[in-house]
Design a protein around this motif. Structure first.
Motif, PDB file in Angstrom:
ATOM      1  N   THR A  58       0.855  -1.176   0.000  1.00 28.04           N
ATOM      2  CA  THR A  58       0.000   0.000   0.000  1.00 28.04           C
ATOM      3  C   THR A  58       0.897   1.233   0.000  1.00 28.04           C
ATOM      4  OG1 THR A  58      -1.588  -1.232   1.344  1.00 28.04           O
ATOM      5  CG2 THR A  58      -1.911   1.163   1.184  1.00 28.04           C
ATOM      6  N   GLN A  59       0.691   2.138  -0.941  1.00 25.45           N
ATOM      7  CA  GLN A  59       1.561   3.307  -1.036  1.00 25.45           C
ATOM      8  C   GLN A  59       1.205   4.336   0.025  1.00 25.45           C
ATOM      9  OE1 GLN A  59       1.216   6.160  -4.150  1.00 25.45           O
ATOM     10  NE2 GLN A  59       3.334   6.835  -3.922  1.00 25.45           N
ATOM     11  N   THR A  60       2.010   4.368   1.076  1.00 22.18           N
ATOM     12  CA  THR A  60       1.827   5.363   2.139  1.00 22.18           C
ATOM     13  C   THR A  60       3.013   6.320   2.211  1.00 22.18           C
ATOM     14  OG1 THR A  60       2.771   3.865   3.793  1.00 22.18           O
ATOM     15  CG2 THR A  60       0.364   3.822   3.506  1.00 22.18           C
ATOM     16  N   THR A  69      -0.636   7.764  -2.050  1.00 19.27           N
ATOM     17  CA  THR A  69      -2.004   7.690  -2.580  1.00 19.27           C
ATOM     18  C   THR A  69      -2.911   6.810  -1.731  1.00 19.27           C
ATOM     19  OG1 THR A  69      -1.506   5.746  -3.923  1.00 19.27           O
ATOM     20  CG2 THR A  69      -1.151   7.919  -4.963  1.00 19.27           C
ATOM     21  N   LYS A  71      -3.148   3.796  -2.304  1.00 19.30           N
ATOM     22  CA  LYS A  71      -3.552   2.719  -3.212  1.00 19.30           C
ATOM     23  C   LYS A  71      -2.754   1.451  -2.945  1.00 19.30           C
ATOM     24  CE  LYS A  71      -4.792   5.728  -7.108  1.00 19.30           C
ATOM     25  NZ  LYS A  71      -4.468   6.088  -8.503  1.00 19.30           N
ATOM     26  N   LYS A  72      -3.441   0.323  -3.072  1.00 16.96           N
ATOM     27  CA  LYS A  72      -2.784  -0.977  -3.002  1.00 16.96           C
ATOM     28  C   LYS A  72      -2.260  -1.301  -4.395  1.00 16.96           C
ATOM     29  CE  LYS A  72      -5.550  -2.799   0.782  1.00 16.96           C
ATOM     30  NZ  LYS A  72      -4.564  -2.575   1.790  1.00 16.96           N
ATOM     31  N   ILE A  73      -1.030  -1.821  -4.448  1.00 11.74           N
ATOM     32  CA  ILE A  73      -0.417  -2.131  -5.740  1.00 11.74           C
ATOM     33  C   ILE A  73      -0.045  -3.607  -5.799  1.00 11.74           C
ATOM     34  CG2 ILE A  73       0.461   0.197  -6.110  1.00 11.74           C
ATOM     35  CD1 ILE A  73       2.997  -2.406  -5.278  1.00 11.74           C
ATOM     36  N   GLN A 103      -0.549   3.958 -12.857  1.00 15.05           N
ATOM     37  CA  GLN A 103      -1.769   3.899 -12.046  1.00 15.05           C
ATOM     38  C   GLN A 103      -1.665   4.796 -10.807  1.00 15.05           C
ATOM     39  OE1 GLN A 103      -1.983  -0.314 -11.363  1.00 15.05           O
ATOM     40  NE2 GLN A 103      -2.915  -0.729 -13.359  1.00 15.05           N
ATOM     41  N   LEU A 104      -0.496   4.816 -10.183  1.00 15.51           N
ATOM     42  CA  LEU A 104      -0.327   5.654  -8.993  1.00 15.51           C
ATOM     43  C   LEU A 104      -0.372   7.148  -9.335  1.00 15.51           C
ATOM     44  CD1 LEU A 104       2.501   3.751  -7.078  1.00 15.51           C
ATOM     45  CD2 LEU A 104       0.072   3.840  -6.498  1.00 15.51           C
ATOM     46  N   LYS A 107      -4.923  10.590 -10.980  1.00 12.90           N
ATOM     47  CA  LYS A 107      -5.706  11.176  -9.868  1.00 12.90           C
ATOM     48  C   LYS A 107      -7.079  10.550  -9.804  1.00 12.90           C
ATOM     49  CE  LYS A 107      -2.595  14.300  -8.926  1.00 12.90           C
ATOM     50  NZ  LYS A 107      -1.938  14.604  -7.784  1.00 12.90           N
TER      51      LYS A 107
END
Length: 107
Positions: A58-60, A69, A71-73, A103-104, A107
């Motif tokens: 997960t992008q933290t 974001t 978002k899970k990648i 994808q990251l 927006k």
């Protein structure tokens, strides 16, 4: 013995094993603290080892200028490594990291 060569390293990447370690320790791990690598298959023949794996997280944290974001990648990876005397000697790989970056960045 010659230095480790990463044939799949992007232009401008640090050479040798330091470049691969840098990618994980300074790039992926800070951006995805919950980073997990799952190996699905690993096949060895002669001095070559081929691995199919998935990297998830997960992008933290910031990644290559992309703000967190949440978002899970999932990055799909296939690596081939030549091993000599028990150490990585050469590496070739394909992965979906460029798609994940796109994808990251959306927006």
């Amino acid at each position: 013995m010659a230095q480790f060569v990463n044939h799949s390293a992007p232009a401008g990447a640090k050479p040798g094993k330091e470049g691969m370690l840098y990618t994980f320790k300074q790039g992926l791990r800070p951006a995805f603290p919950d980073l997990k690598v799952t190996i699905h298959e690993q096949i060895a023949e002669g001095d070559l080892v081929t691995t199919r794996k998935t990297i998830t997280g997960t992008q933290t944290g910031t990644l290559l200028g992309i703000a967190p974001t949440g978002k899970k990648i999932t990055i799909e990876v296939i690596d081939i490594v030549r091993v000599k005397n028990g150490k990585y000697y050469e590496h070739w790989g394909v992965n979906t990291f460029p798609t994940v970056l796109t994808q990251l960045a959306q927006k």
